[in-house]
Design a protein around this motif. Sequence first.
Motif, PDB file in Angstrom:
ATOM      1  N   LEU A 139      11.033   3.540  -4.415  1.00  0.00           N
ATOM      2  CA  LEU A 139       9.587   3.549  -4.993  1.00  0.00           C
ATOM      3  C   LEU A 139       8.837   5.134  -4.334  1.00  0.00           C
ATOM      4  N   GLN A 140       9.207   5.468  -3.368  1.00  0.00           N
ATOM      5  CA  GLN A 140       8.349   6.832  -2.565  1.00  0.00           C
ATOM      6  C   GLN A 140       8.854   7.572  -3.213  1.00  0.00           C
ATOM      7  N   ALA A 141      10.273   7.766  -3.653  1.00  0.00           N
ATOM      8  CA  ALA A 141      11.158   9.319  -4.557  1.00  0.00           C
ATOM      9  C   ALA A 141      10.622   8.809  -6.270  1.00  0.00           C
ATOM     10  N   LEU A 142      10.024   7.410  -6.338  1.00  0.00           N
ATOM     11  CA  LEU A 142       9.038   7.692  -7.510  1.00  0.00           C
ATOM     12  C   LEU A 142       7.969   8.211  -7.890  1.00  0.00           C
ATOM     13  N   ALA A 143       7.043   8.960  -6.375  1.00  0.00           N
ATOM     14  CA  ALA A 143       5.990   8.995  -6.464  1.00  0.00           C
ATOM     15  C   ALA A 143       4.966   7.643  -7.420  1.00  0.00           C
ATOM     16  N   LEU A 144       5.852   6.509  -6.670  1.00  0.00           N
ATOM     17  CA  LEU A 144       4.714   5.442  -6.718  1.00  0.00           C
ATOM     18  C   LEU A 144       3.646   4.942  -5.973  1.00  0.00           C
ATOM     19  N   ARG A 145       2.854   4.571  -6.202  1.00  0.00           N
ATOM     20  CA  ARG A 145       1.720   3.523  -4.779  1.00  0.00           C
ATOM     21  C   ARG A 145       1.709   2.116  -5.022  1.00  0.00           C
ATOM     22  N   TRP A 146       1.950   1.286  -3.671  1.00  0.00           N
ATOM     23  CA  TRP A 146       1.835   0.448  -4.131  1.00  0.00           C
ATOM     24  C   TRP A 146       1.676  -1.158  -2.841  1.00  0.00           C
TER      25      TRP A 146
END
Length: 92
Positions: free
Chosen positions: A35-42
Amino acid sequence: MSSSDPAVALPTSEPRLTLYSTAGCHLCEQAEALLQALALRWEVVDIASSDALIDQYGVRIPVLKAGGTDTDLGWPFTADDVQQYLQNGDQS
């Protein structure tokens, strides 16, 4: 561009993401890295905090869920799987 510049803010249409996880889960760590590699926030929710969450996700974690959908994405998932899930919402 400063970090307070509105141009770098995430779009308001981005779904709110929840990653169901628990401490010491190496698969959950892998999911967070993806998820971090996709630059998403969660937001991480530790399923150990609730018997209901343990019943629902205990053998499936990590599980990703976008707000406003009835579906979730259970591990294993790839970057492509996450992007498709977010595009399809609860149609998948």
